[in-house]
Design a protein around this motif. Structure first.
Motif, PDB file in Angstrom:
ATOM      1  N   HIS A 199       0.806  -1.223   0.000  1.00 14.05           N
ATOM      2  CA  HIS A 199       0.000   0.000   0.000  1.00 14.05           C
ATOM      3  C   HIS A 199       0.837   1.270   0.000  1.00 14.05           C
ATOM      4  N   GLN A 200       2.172   1.127  -0.109  1.00 11.67           N
ATOM      5  CA  GLN A 200       3.043   2.293  -0.074  1.00 11.67           C
ATOM      6  C   GLN A 200       2.875   3.137  -1.338  1.00 11.67           C
ATOM      7  N   HIS A 201       2.754   4.445  -1.133  1.00  9.62           N
ATOM      8  CA  HIS A 201       2.726   5.378  -2.253  1.00  9.62           C
ATOM      9  C   HIS A 201       4.152   5.624  -2.732  1.00  9.62           C
ATOM     10  N   VAL A 202       4.278   6.133  -3.971  1.00  9.53           N
ATOM     11  CA  VAL A 202       5.605   6.384  -4.529  1.00  9.53           C
ATOM     12  C   VAL A 202       6.389   7.358  -3.655  1.00  9.53           C
ATOM     13  N   SER A 203       5.724   8.418  -3.202  1.00  8.93           N
ATOM     14  CA  SER A 203       6.400   9.402  -2.357  1.00  8.93           C
ATOM     15  C   SER A 203       6.830   8.786  -1.022  1.00  8.93           C
TER      16      SER A 203
END
Length: 259
Positions: A199-203
């Motif tokens: 679920h990690q976002h790119v940022s």
């Protein structure tokens, strides 16, 4: 035969956690052998002592304190660096913001992560120490697991403070190698697992990579300045100076890498 049996018994006994290694050397006259044992680990804790109830309570308390301080630190730092941006007119931090940043639904997770990190580092460190006892040569194991504070006192009494300080550069570097490499390895594994979360976002992944690089730099700087600090401390006051020199050196990365 008797010397071999004694050496083998010591190497396989549970007491090896308090005995560094055995060195069997030919004895003078006859065919016997003298068994020499160096107790470098006599002042160290057992391999699994950090899982005992009392030790666990201590580690939990440390994890709670670390979790609270790390969450509150950005707000305190902001108030110190720019009093005009503080929540109160007197330049103090916005205590409501500090409270909300610390005591929220993320606090139990932060405490758990810090506790797991500490236990993992201790476990790996002591497993490596046990490996040194079983597999490494007597000389190498002694260098990796020597108590630098006690070693500084012995060296100063034998060769003087100046020569002892020079010798402590190598001694402290080798004795700190296992600790710093173990801590760095566990930290980087933790960063990798966090980076792999689905679920990690790119940022967010960029922030994880940035923090992983900071951890590497912090570990290298901490190892370097801790080693230098122990040598300088030995020059000033062998023993206590060695200890506090290492502590001060270990704090240097906090000053250099401060955001």
């Amino acid at each position: 035969m008797l010397g071999d049996a004694v050496a083998e018994g010591l190497a396989t006994s549970p007491a090896t956690r308090t005995i560094l290694a055995t060195s069997v050397a030919p004895g003078a006259g006859g065919g016997g052998k003298d068994v020499k044992v160096r107790n470098y680990l006599s002042d160290r804790k057992g391999m699994h002592d950090h899982f005992m109830p009392r030790e666990l309570v201590t580690h939990v308390i440390k994890a709670v304190v670390l979790s609270i301080s790390s969450a509150a630190a950005p707000h305190m730092e902001e108030a110190l660096n720019d009093p005009n941006s503080a929540g109160d007119d007197d330049g103090m931090p916005d205590w409501d913001a500090v409270y909300n940043a610390v005591f929220n639904h993320q606090l139990p997770g932060r405490i758990a992560r810090n506790l797991v990190r500490t236990l993992a580092q201790l476990t790996l460190h002591r497993q490596l120490e046990a490996w040194c006892i079983r597999k490494a040569s007597l000389k190498l194991a002694g260098q990796l697991m020597k108590d630098p504070v006690k070693s500084a006192v012995r060296k100063a009494a034998k060769m003087g403070s100046v020569r002892a300080a020079k010798a402590m550069l190598k001694t402290s570097a080798l004795s700190n190698a296992l600790l710093y490499s173990t801590n760095l390895f566990i930290d980087e594994v933790g960063m990798l697992l966090e980076w792999l979360l689905p679920h990690q976002h790119v940022s967010e992944r960029r922030e994880v990579l940035k923090y992983a690089k900071i951890q590497v730099a912090s570990s290298v700087l901490g190892f370097t300045f801790c080693t230098l600090g122990m040598a300088v401390g030995t020059l000033i006051l062998p023993g206590q100076g060695t200890f506090w020199g290492g502590i001060c050196g270990d704090l240097v990365p906090l000053l250099i890498l401060q955001q």
